[in-house]
Design a protein around this motif. Structure first.
Motif, PDB file in Angstrom:
ATOM      1  N   CYS A   1       0.816  -1.230   0.000  1.00  0.00           N
ATOM      2  CA  CYS A   1       0.000   0.000   0.000  1.00  0.00           C
ATOM      3  C   CYS A   1       0.846   1.275   0.000  1.00  0.00           C
ATOM      4  O   CYS A   1       0.397   2.323  -0.460  1.00  0.00           O
ATOM      5  N   SER A   2       2.076   1.215   0.518  1.00  0.00           N
ATOM      6  CA  SER A   2       2.916   2.418   0.513  1.00  0.00           C
ATOM      7  C   SER A   2       3.725   2.519  -0.777  1.00  0.00           C
ATOM      8  O   SER A   2       4.428   3.500  -1.009  1.00  0.00           O
ATOM      9  N   LYS A   3       3.623   1.484  -1.636  1.00  0.00           N
ATOM     10  CA  LYS A   3       4.458   1.475  -2.852  1.00  0.00           C
ATOM     11  C   LYS A   3       3.641   1.630  -4.127  1.00  0.00           C
ATOM     12  O   LYS A   3       4.092   2.243  -5.089  1.00  0.00           O
ATOM     13  N   LEU A   4       2.450   1.064  -4.174  1.00  0.00           N
ATOM     14  CA  LEU A   4       1.660   1.058  -5.413  1.00  0.00           C
ATOM     15  C   LEU A   4       0.481   2.021  -5.295  1.00  0.00           C
ATOM     16  O   LEU A   4      -0.138   2.124  -4.233  1.00  0.00           O
ATOM     17  N   ILE A   5       0.201   2.708  -6.407  1.00  0.00           N
ATOM     18  CA  ILE A   5      -0.953   3.620  -6.414  1.00  0.00           C
ATOM     19  C   ILE A   5      -2.155   2.871  -6.987  1.00  0.00           C
ATOM     20  O   ILE A   5      -2.151   2.494  -8.167  1.00  0.00           O
ATOM     21  N   PRO A   6      -3.181   2.608  -6.154  1.00  0.00           N
ATOM     22  CA  PRO A   6      -4.345   1.886  -6.677  1.00  0.00           C
ATOM     23  C   PRO A   6      -5.113   2.737  -7.677  1.00  0.00           C
ATOM     24  O   PRO A   6      -5.175   3.959  -7.541  1.00  0.00           O
ATOM     25  N   GLN A   7      -5.676   2.086  -8.703  1.00  0.00           N
ATOM     26  CA  GLN A   7      -6.459   2.784  -9.728  1.00  0.00           C
ATOM     27  C   GLN A   7      -7.942   2.593  -9.443  1.00  0.00           C
ATOM     28  O   GLN A   7      -8.348   1.527  -8.971  1.00  0.00           O
ATOM     29  N   LEU A   8      -8.736   3.627  -9.764  1.00  0.00           N
ATOM     30  CA  LEU A   8     -10.191   3.501  -9.616  1.00  0.00           C
ATOM     31  C   LEU A   8     -10.715   2.599 -10.741  1.00  0.00           C
ATOM     32  O   LEU A   8     -10.669   2.977 -11.909  1.00  0.00           O
ATOM     33  N   LYS A   9     -11.150   1.382 -10.376  1.00  0.00           N
ATOM     34  CA  LYS A   9     -11.582   0.422 -11.405  1.00  0.00           C
ATOM     35  C   LYS A   9     -12.853  -0.280 -10.962  1.00  0.00           C
ATOM     36  O   LYS A   9     -13.128  -0.385  -9.764  1.00  0.00           O
ATOM     37  N   ASP A  10     -13.580  -0.799 -11.929  1.00  0.00           N
ATOM     38  CA  ASP A  10     -14.844  -1.488 -11.672  1.00  0.00           C
ATOM     39  C   ASP A  10     -14.585  -2.820 -10.958  1.00  0.00           C
ATOM     40  O   ASP A  10     -13.907  -3.699 -11.484  1.00  0.00           O
ATOM     41  N   ALA A  11     -15.141  -2.951  -9.750  1.00  0.00           N
ATOM     42  CA  ALA A  11     -14.984  -4.206  -9.014  1.00  0.00           C
ATOM     43  C   ALA A  11     -16.195  -5.106  -9.227  1.00  0.00           C
ATOM     44  O   ALA A  11     -16.384  -6.092  -8.525  1.00  0.00           O
ATOM     45  N   GLY A  12     -17.048  -4.744 -10.161  1.00  0.00           N
ATOM     46  CA  GLY A  12     -18.248  -5.547 -10.459  1.00  0.00           C
ATOM     47  C   GLY A  12     -19.470  -4.668 -10.535  1.00  0.00           C
ATOM     48  O   GLY A  12     -19.650  -3.795  -9.699  1.00  0.00           O
ATOM     49  N   SER A  13     -20.300  -4.886 -11.528  1.00  0.00           N
ATOM     50  CA  SER A  13     -21.549  -4.152 -11.809  1.00  0.00           C
ATOM     51  C   SER A  13     -21.442  -2.647 -11.570  1.00  0.00           C
ATOM     52  O   SER A  13     -22.295  -2.046 -10.921  1.00  0.00           O
ATOM     53  N   GLY A  14     -20.354  -2.067 -12.072  1.00  0.00           N
ATOM     54  CA  GLY A  14     -20.226  -0.608 -12.069  1.00  0.00           C
ATOM     55  C   GLY A  14     -19.781  -0.016 -10.740  1.00  0.00           C
ATOM     56  O   GLY A  14     -19.689   1.201 -10.603  1.00  0.00           O
ATOM     57  N   HIS A  15     -19.506  -0.836  -9.740  1.00  0.00           N
ATOM     58  CA  HIS A  15     -19.045  -0.320  -8.442  1.00  0.00           C
ATOM     59  C   HIS A  15     -17.521  -0.132  -8.509  1.00  0.00           C
ATOM     60  O   HIS A  15     -16.768  -1.101  -8.458  1.00  0.00           O
ATOM     61  N   GLU A  16     -17.097   1.129  -8.617  1.00  0.00           N
ATOM     62  CA  GLU A  16     -15.667   1.397  -8.809  1.00  0.00           C
ATOM     63  C   GLU A  16     -14.975   1.671  -7.474  1.00  0.00           C
ATOM     64  O   GLU A  16     -15.528   2.368  -6.626  1.00  0.00           O
ATOM     65  N   VAL A  17     -13.763   1.147  -7.335  1.00  0.00           N
ATOM     66  CA  VAL A  17     -13.016   1.355  -6.088  1.00  0.00           C
ATOM     67  C   VAL A  17     -11.520   1.451  -6.400  1.00  0.00           C
ATOM     68  O   VAL A  17     -11.043   0.820  -7.335  1.00  0.00           O
ATOM     69  N   ALA A  18     -10.815   2.280  -5.624  1.00  0.00           N
ATOM     70  CA  ALA A  18      -9.359   2.407  -5.770  1.00  0.00           C
ATOM     71  C   ALA A  18      -8.708   1.889  -4.495  1.00  0.00           C
ATOM     72  O   ALA A  18      -8.436   2.655  -3.570  1.00  0.00           O
ATOM     73  N   CYS A  19      -8.519   0.594  -4.429  1.00  0.00           N
ATOM     74  CA  CYS A  19      -7.931  -0.008  -3.227  1.00  0.00           C
ATOM     75  C   CYS A  19      -7.303  -1.333  -3.618  1.00  0.00           C
ATOM     76  O   CYS A  19      -7.920  -2.140  -4.323  1.00  0.00           O
ATOM     77  N   LEU A  20      -6.079  -1.583  -3.129  1.00  0.00           N
ATOM     78  CA  LEU A  20      -5.331  -2.773  -3.535  1.00  0.00           C
ATOM     79  C   LEU A  20      -5.911  -4.071  -2.976  1.00  0.00           C
ATOM     80  O   LEU A  20      -5.493  -5.157  -3.366  1.00  0.00           O
ATOM     81  N   LEU A  21      -6.856  -3.963  -2.045  1.00  0.00           N
ATOM     82  CA  LEU A  21      -7.534  -5.166  -1.557  1.00  0.00           C
ATOM     83  C   LEU A  21      -8.320  -5.823  -2.679  1.00  0.00           C
ATOM     84  O   LEU A  21      -8.635  -7.003  -2.615  1.00  0.00           O
ATOM     85  N   TYR A  22      -8.656  -5.013  -3.704  1.00  0.00           N
ATOM     86  CA  TYR A  22      -9.427  -5.534  -4.831  1.00  0.00           C
ATOM     87  C   TYR A  22      -8.491  -5.619  -6.031  1.00  0.00           C
ATOM     88  O   TYR A  22      -7.934  -4.593  -6.457  1.00  0.00           O
ATOM     89  N   LYS A  23      -8.311  -6.798  -6.538  1.00  0.00           N
ATOM     90  CA  LYS A  23      -7.290  -7.034  -7.562  1.00  0.00           C
ATOM     91  C   LYS A  23      -7.476  -6.130  -8.775  1.00  0.00           C
ATOM     92  O   LYS A  23      -6.514  -5.757  -9.436  1.00  0.00           O
ATOM     93  N   THR A  24      -8.748  -5.760  -9.044  1.00  0.00           N
ATOM     94  CA  THR A  24      -8.999  -4.906 -10.215  1.00  0.00           C
ATOM     95  C   THR A  24      -8.321  -3.545 -10.088  1.00  0.00           C
ATOM     96  O   THR A  24      -8.130  -2.846 -11.077  1.00  0.00           O
ATOM     97  N   SER A  25      -8.035  -3.099  -8.849  1.00  0.00           N
ATOM     98  CA  SER A  25      -7.448  -1.765  -8.656  1.00  0.00           C
ATOM     99  C   SER A  25      -5.932  -1.750  -8.776  1.00  0.00           C
ATOM    100  O   SER A  25      -5.309  -0.700  -8.684  1.00  0.00           O
ATOM    101  N   TRP A  26      -5.330  -2.930  -8.940  1.00  0.00           N
ATOM    102  CA  TRP A  26      -3.864  -2.960  -9.031  1.00  0.00           C
ATOM    103  C   TRP A  26      -3.420  -2.240 -10.301  1.00  0.00           C
ATOM    104  O   TRP A  26      -4.019  -2.418 -11.358  1.00  0.00           O
ATOM    105  N   PRO A  27      -2.362  -1.425 -10.189  1.00  0.00           N
ATOM    106  CA  PRO A  27      -1.953  -0.635 -11.354  1.00  0.00           C
ATOM    107  C   PRO A  27      -1.439  -1.521 -12.488  1.00  0.00           C
ATOM    108  O   PRO A  27      -1.036  -2.622 -12.254  1.00  0.00           O
TER     109      PRO A  27
END
Ligand SMILES: Nc1ncnc2c1ncn2[C@@H]1O[C@H](COP(=O)(O)OP(=O)(O)O)[C@@H](O)[C@H]1O
Ligand code: SF4
Ligand SMILES: [Mg+2]
Length: 330
Positions: free
Chosen positions: A304-330
């Motif tokens: 979390c201190s090294k990678l900048i999470p991207q705002l991405k769709d985690a399913g049905s249009g719900h977007e999140v920018a957090c590395l806990l969700y693989k879709t947000s990985w840069p």
């Protein structure tokens, strides 16, 4: 642009320079007030924008309206990128993009009557004059629930709620397609807030206006919005349908914000656990590396201190920018 989209914001950034030196101003640092924010708003839709004070909400609103010129990014309206236009090119578009501010008393000229205040945009941006002008003022007063005889009154002769109605009437004068409402209820008593919420709702139904509704109050935003965006330190952390985000917030910051909101159902309220965030919001001059939320995040891990999470769709249009969700990985 997708069908029905009124305004589209792509990768918007606004950095305010910090200068030093008395005569030869030299830039010594920058406030990263907004740093790569994207969203779109549809006709007749309200997008709520929430986050603690200082997270960049007002700056987003002002950049969208071109009251601030963005450092980078796009604001697409009627097929044009407003950020590329000069003041002359912007003038005909400005009438369609309006704003209602927090404190109507600050934004209304105390020496103008209600008619002057509402009529000013008409004077500047339309040919309506004479009896048509008077009729339009009376009509606007009526639309916002004020009596025609109030046209000759000065702002100090109105109550707080009436002044905000005046602010709304002024914003409506030129039949806008989009209004930024920046904390429009924060200076009002709770009983009056409901009236202004209903007024904004009615106007949206009647005229199909799109709102960017900015507030730090999650309950008000829940009531007003179709979709909600959560900002932290200049970035959009989560963006989703209203019910989805309030029922199943994905971002640890949204989860903490929502945990602090009382729930009207006593059985659920009893079980509510408030997530207390450690420390203060860091300075946007030197934002933390990686995920800007990592120093306060209860779920932070090494990356979390090294990678900048991207705002991405985690399913049905719900977007999140957090590395806990693989879709947000840069
Ligand atoms: N004109 C300005 N010059 C320098 N810094 C500013 C200016 N306007 C806002 N800021 C800074 O930008 C950040 C975001 O401010 P703002 O957009 O007002 O946040 P919010 O509306 O969410 O409270 C804050 O750190 C604020 O101090
Ligand atoms: S990326 Fe890491 S620090 Fe950021 S919100 Fe997710 S878990 Fe927390
Ligand atoms: Mg603000």
């Amino acid at each position: 642009m997708a069908e029905n989209v009124v305004i589209e914001i792509n990768n918007l950034a606004k950095y305010f320079p910090i200068t030093s030196g008395l005569f030869f101003k030299k830039k010594v640092a920058e406030v990263k007030a907004v740093d790569g924010v994207s969203f779109a708003i549809h006709r007749g839709e309200t997008l709520g924008l929430v986050g603690e004070s200082g997270c960049g909400k007002t700056t987003v609103g002002k950049c969208v309206l071109q009251l601030y010129r963005a450092t980078s990014g796009e604001v697409i309206f009627e097929g044009k990128n407003l950020c590329d236009l000069n003041e002359n090119q912007l003038r005909p578009l400005r009438r369609k993009l309006q704003v209602v501010f927090q404190d109507p008393y600050d934004s209304l000229n105390p020496r103008f009557t209600a008619a002057d205040i509402i009529g000013e945009p008409l004077q500047i941006n339309s040919d309506i004059r004479g009896s048509d002008f008077d009729r339009r003022i009376a009509e606007l007063l009526d639309i916002v629930g004020l009596a025609p005889y109030m046209a000759d009154r000065y702002p100090h002769e109105f109550s707080g709620g009436q002044r905000q109605r005046l602010g709304v009437a002024r914003a409506l004068a030129l039949q806008p397609e989009f209004i930024v409402c920046d904390e429009p209820l924060s200076a009002l008593d709770v009983s009056i807030q409901a009236q202004i919420i209903n007024l904004l709702d009615d106007l949206q139904d009647k005229f199909g206006i799109a709102y960017l509704f900015i507030s730090h109050d999650l309950s008000v935003v829940r009531h007003m919005s179709d979709r909600v965006g959560v900002m932290y330190l200049g970035k959009m952390m989560e963006l989703s349908e209203r019910d989805e985000i309030y029922k199943s917030p994905l971002h640890p910051y949204t989860q903490a914000l929502l945990s602090a909101v009382p729930i009207p159902d006593p059985a659920v309220e009893e079980k509510r656990k408030v997530i207390v965030l450690k420390g203060e919001v860091p300075s946007p001059i030197n934002p933390p590396s990686g995920c800007v939320f990592h120093p306060r995040c209860p779920k932070a891990f090494d990356d979390c201190s090294k990678l900048i999470p991207q705002l991405k769709d985690a399913g049905s249009g719900h977007e999140v920018a957090c590395l806990l969700y693989k879709t947000s990985w840069p």
